[in-house]
Design a protein around this motif. Sequence first.
Motif, mmCIF file in Angstrom:
data_model
loop_
_atom_site.group_PDB
_atom_site.id
_atom_site.type_symbol
_atom_site.label_atom_id
_atom_site.label_comp_id
_atom_site.label_asym_id
_atom_site.label_seq_id
_atom_site.Cartn_x
_atom_site.Cartn_y
_atom_site.Cartn_z
ATOM 1 N N ARG A 77 0.847 -1.209 0.000
ATOM 2 C CA ARG A 77 0.000 0.000 0.000
ATOM 3 C C ARG A 77 0.877 1.253 0.000
ATOM 4 O O ARG A 77 0.586 2.235 -0.693
ATOM 5 N N MET A 78 1.964 1.217 0.753
ATOM 6 C CA MET A 78 2.878 2.345 0.832
ATOM 7 C C MET A 78 3.542 2.612 -0.524
ATOM 8 O O MET A 78 3.667 3.760 -0.970
ATOM 9 N N VAL A 79 3.961 1.544 -1.184
ATOM 10 C CA VAL A 79 4.605 1.672 -2.491
ATOM 11 C C VAL A 79 3.630 2.235 -3.512
ATOM 12 O O VAL A 79 3.941 3.149 -4.281
ATOM 13 N N THR A 80 2.421 1.685 -3.524
ATOM 14 C CA THR A 80 1.421 2.103 -4.512
ATOM 15 C C THR A 80 0.979 3.547 -4.305
ATOM 16 O O THR A 80 0.876 4.325 -5.267
ATOM 17 N N ASP A 81 0.727 3.914 -3.040
ATOM 18 C CA ASP A 81 0.191 5.251 -2.747
ATOM 19 C C ASP A 81 1.244 6.351 -2.827
ATOM 20 O O ASP A 81 0.943 7.468 -3.261
ATOM 21 N N THR A 82 2.461 6.045 -2.382
ATOM 22 C CA THR A 82 3.436 7.114 -2.174
ATOM 23 C C THR A 82 4.754 6.922 -2.928
ATOM 24 O O THR A 82 5.220 7.828 -3.624
ATOM 25 N N VAL A 83 5.363 5.753 -2.787
ATOM 26 C CA VAL A 83 6.741 5.581 -3.263
ATOM 27 C C VAL A 83 6.833 5.636 -4.782
ATOM 28 O O VAL A 83 7.642 6.392 -5.343
ATOM 29 N N LEU A 84 6.023 4.860 -5.477
ATOM 30 C CA LEU A 84 6.101 4.874 -6.944
ATOM 31 C C LEU A 84 5.737 6.234 -7.532
ATOM 32 O O LEU A 84 6.429 6.718 -8.439
ATOM 33 N N PRO A 85 4.664 6.885 -7.067
ATOM 34 C CA PRO A 85 4.398 8.235 -7.588
ATOM 35 C C PRO A 85 5.571 9.192 -7.380
ATOM 36 O O PRO A 85 5.872 10.011 -8.251
ATOM 37 N N PHE A 86 6.234 9.104 -6.218
ATOM 38 C CA PHE A 86 7.388 9.968 -5.974
ATOM 39 C C PHE A 86 8.514 9.668 -6.964
ATOM 40 O O PHE A 86 9.112 10.589 -7.547
ATOM 41 N N LEU A 87 8.821 8.400 -7.164
ATOM 42 C CA LEU A 87 9.915 8.031 -8.067
ATOM 43 C C LEU A 87 9.616 8.450 -9.501
ATOM 44 O O LEU A 87 10.511 8.889 -10.236
ATOM 45 N N GLN A 88 8.365 8.325 -9.906
ATOM 46 C CA GLN A 88 7.991 8.714 -11.265
ATOM 47 C C GLN A 88 8.131 10.214 -11.483
ATOM 48 O O GLN A 88 8.449 10.659 -12.582
ATOM 49 N N GLN A 89 7.913 10.992 -10.451
ATOM 50 C CA GLN A 89 8.084 12.444 -10.557
ATOM 51 C C GLN A 89 9.552 12.847 -10.432
ATOM 52 O O GLN A 89 10.010 13.780 -11.083
ATOM 53 N N HIS A 90 10.286 12.127 -9.589
ATOM 54 C CA HIS A 90 11.671 12.503 -9.288
ATOM 55 C C HIS A 90 12.615 12.187 -10.453
ATOM 56 O O HIS A 90 13.555 12.942 -10.712
ATOM 57 N N PHE A 91 12.391 11.068 -11.128
ATOM 58 C CA PHE A 91 13.268 10.642 -12.216
ATOM 59 C C PHE A 91 12.570 10.791 -13.566
ATOM 60 O O PHE A 91 11.355 10.664 -13.676
#
Length: 420
Positions: A162-176
Amino acid sequence: MKKEISAEIMTIGDELLYGQVVDTNSAWLGQELGKTGIRVKQITSISDNPDAICEALTQAISRVDVVLITGGLGPTKDDLTKHTLTRYFNTELQLHQPSLDDVEDIFRKYNRPMLEVNRQQAFLPASCTPVRNVLGTAPGMLFQEQDTVIVSMPGVPFEMKRMVTDTVLPFLQQHFQLPQIMHKVVQTIGIGESFLAEKIADWEDTLPPNLKLAYLPYLAGVRLRLTGFSDNQPVLEAQMQERIDALAALLPDNIFAFGEVTLEEAIGQLLKERNLTISTAESCTGGLVAHKLTSVPGSSAYFTGSVVAYSNDVKKVQLGVSSETLETHGAVSEETVKAMAQGVRRLLKTDIGISTSGIAGPDGGTPEKPVGTIWIAYADAHQTIARKINYNKTRLLNMEYTTLQVLDLVRQSLRRRVEE
């Protein structure tokens, strides 16, 4: 093309190294990262030891762009990850009020008293960006060090996911700036990895640099995964589909599906398309074939039932196998397995009957019929086909291999019916 972003997955916990817990987190994370265009370069498992964690983290930061850590964030003394990361990043713990609010809400919801150790979970390294955990009491932590993003998350799978889906992946997609990545899977059966590689060698040699092929063998075949990288997704889709079509022409007898489709799912689809029903008569597989078929949602549309005919009496009374056939040829024989397939089809009034009979082991074999000698059969209104298998592995592997082989016999027989 954009720069390839690489990742390392780190799992922390002695229970993983001792084999007491199976690491399913890494497999899931690898799949999800791949979908976003991030390539997993390494997976590392580490004991609950602060020095080992710090050493592994230093090495990971030196070689990848993203480090995802799971485990060691619980409230007990053996959960060392948070304190180790606090020391590693030369910071200190401080109360994060939103995280404390979440923890209190959870205990309030379940009407349970909150202990001090639970309150301490809301204390996070001052230099991190907290990652909310909506399903548990351990928040995640995001750090940035030398252009590398480090995220620490709980080891509990449903909390981490849930953490990866909600927060981590969206952050990585914006950051890189991530390249477009696409996977196409081709499911094959009935051909070994080395023979398959030889058969498609010329096809593989002509793949362009942005397409990579992976061989993923399993018990009775090989999953082929074609991965493509491009900044232009429509062009990549067309390019990959052209290569898949060419591959399909090379393997008309061995490909049973495209995508993440199991053999039993593919067979179920064929049966539904043709409006056919099926039943099973099983001896050495003990109901495993029926289990596979009924594991598919909607299988009641085509699966009627099964007879687990382990003893000769059941073969005779329920399936109509004659005493003469059993005495003359034995339970493990072409004649018996054909009679079983015909018998269950007649008994349960289905279009198709399939059967298995063999010596799964580890004992029970003879010089004439050693362990691993197995017969399978397919029967319908037009034909009855039997095949002999020799697969002397462990008992469970013999059962699983036989199940795949009899299901593939159904697939091949249905395919021939259409062609004829």
